[in-house]
Design a protein around this motif. Structure first.
Motif, short mmCIF file in Angstrom:
data_model
loop_
_atom_site.label_atom_id
_atom_site.label_comp_id
_atom_site.label_asym_id
_atom_site.label_seq_id
_atom_site.Cartn_x
_atom_site.Cartn_y
_atom_site.Cartn_z
N ARG A 1 0.82 -1.22 0.00
CA ARG A 1 0.00 0.00 0.00
C ARG A 1 0.85 1.26 0.00
O ARG A 1 0.58 2.21 -0.74
N ARG A 2 1.91 1.27 0.79
CA ARG A 2 2.78 2.45 0.84
C ARG A 2 3.45 2.68 -0.52
O ARG A 2 3.59 3.82 -0.97
N THR A 3 3.87 1.60 -1.17
CA THR A 3 4.47 1.73 -2.50
C THR A 3 3.46 2.27 -3.50
O THR A 3 3.77 3.17 -4.30
N LEU A 4 2.24 1.74 -3.48
CA LEU A 4 1.19 2.20 -4.38
C LEU A 4 0.89 3.68 -4.16
O LEU A 4 0.67 4.42 -5.12
N GLU A 5 0.87 4.11 -2.91
CA GLU A 5 0.59 5.51 -2.61
C GLU A 5 1.69 6.42 -3.15
O GLU A 5 1.40 7.50 -3.67
N ARG A 6 2.93 5.98 -3.01
CA ARG A 6 4.03 6.79 -3.55
C ARG A 6 3.95 6.86 -5.07
O ARG A 6 4.16 7.93 -5.67
N MET A 7 3.66 5.73 -5.69
CA MET A 7 3.54 5.71 -7.15
C MET A 7 2.40 6.60 -7.62
O MET A 7 2.53 7.35 -8.60
N LYS A 8 1.27 6.54 -6.93
CA LYS A 8 0.13 7.38 -7.31
C LYS A 8 0.49 8.86 -7.18
O LYS A 8 0.20 9.66 -8.07
N GLY A 9 1.13 9.23 -6.05
CA GLY A 9 1.49 10.63 -5.83
C GLY A 9 2.42 11.15 -6.91
O GLY A 9 2.27 12.29 -7.39
N ARG A 10 3.37 10.34 -7.33
CA ARG A 10 4.32 10.79 -8.35
C ARG A 10 3.66 10.88 -9.72
O ARG A 10 4.00 11.76 -10.52
N ARG A 11 2.71 10.02 -9.99
CA ARG A 11 1.99 10.11 -11.25
C ARG A 11 1.08 11.33 -11.27
O ARG A 11 0.88 11.94 -12.33
#
Length: 205
Positions: free
Chosen positions: A60-70
């Protein structure tokens, strides 16, 4: 050394299938891009899949970082395109320390398959859905791997002896943070249960 088997329950398996579908789609796009960006995206997807074997919190933390950067890229795709430089994994990646590996992986999390705003919005929507699924699973407080871990520790009498010190090695720092259970950044309190606290150390494995 003892290897403990466990099975994902229904909701966890559904989440894993959804995550695998996202990873597969992105990996196909990466394979079509024979450049440093394509290879970096492929590596990022492989690492994301591996994090499901660690903890849902780490995913979940990885997905959140990926979403934020996108979302940042979506705000100005052309600027990101101009600023983007070719990236590649160092030849000695496997020999680096965990901290060095994590730094490189974090830098790769903003590598995207397309700068097209429509594609970015679609991927952000996919990431948002996966994040919601992960949060729902975390709220249940019944992750299969954690249940199995607690059962093994209980069998060994870890929780019955307040003097016991527990040393836990994890592949990802996010998983270590989750096990520490300090209530910060969405982490639960006391993930490993009462009576034993994991030592703040981790290693790649």
């Amino acid at each position: 050394m003892r290897t403990a088997a466990f099975e994902l329950d229904g909701p966890e398996l559904d989440f894993y299938d959804a995550l695998s579908h996202y990873v597969e789609d992105q990996s196909i796009l990466a394979a079509q891009d024979d450049s440093a960006r394509g290879r970096a995206l492929g590596f990022t997807m492989a690492m994301l899949q591996r994090r499901m074997a660690s903890t849902i919190y780490a995913v979940r933390r990885t997905l959140e970082r990926m979403k934020g950067r996108r979302e940042q890229i979506l705000a100005d795709p052309e600027k990101y395109r101009r600023d983007q430089i070719d990236r590649r994994l160092p030849d000695d990646f496997d020999d680096l320390t965990e901290e060095e590996q994590q730094e490189i992986v974090a830098q790769l999390e903003d590598v995207v398959a397309s700068y097209n705003p429509t594609d970015l919005r679609a991927e952000i929507a996919d990431l948002s859905a996966l994040i919601d699924r992960a949060k729902h699973l975390e709220q249940r407080e019944g992750e299969s791997k954690l249940i199995k871990l607690k059962a093994i520790l209980a069998e060994q009498g870890v929780f019955s002896d307040p003097k016991t010190k527990l040393l836990v090695f994890t592949e990802h720092k996010d998983s270590l943070d989750f096990l520490v259970g300090d209530g910060q950044d969405g982490r639960p309190w006391g993930s490993c249960g009462s009576g034993a606290s994991p030592s703040p150390r981790s290693m790649a494995g």
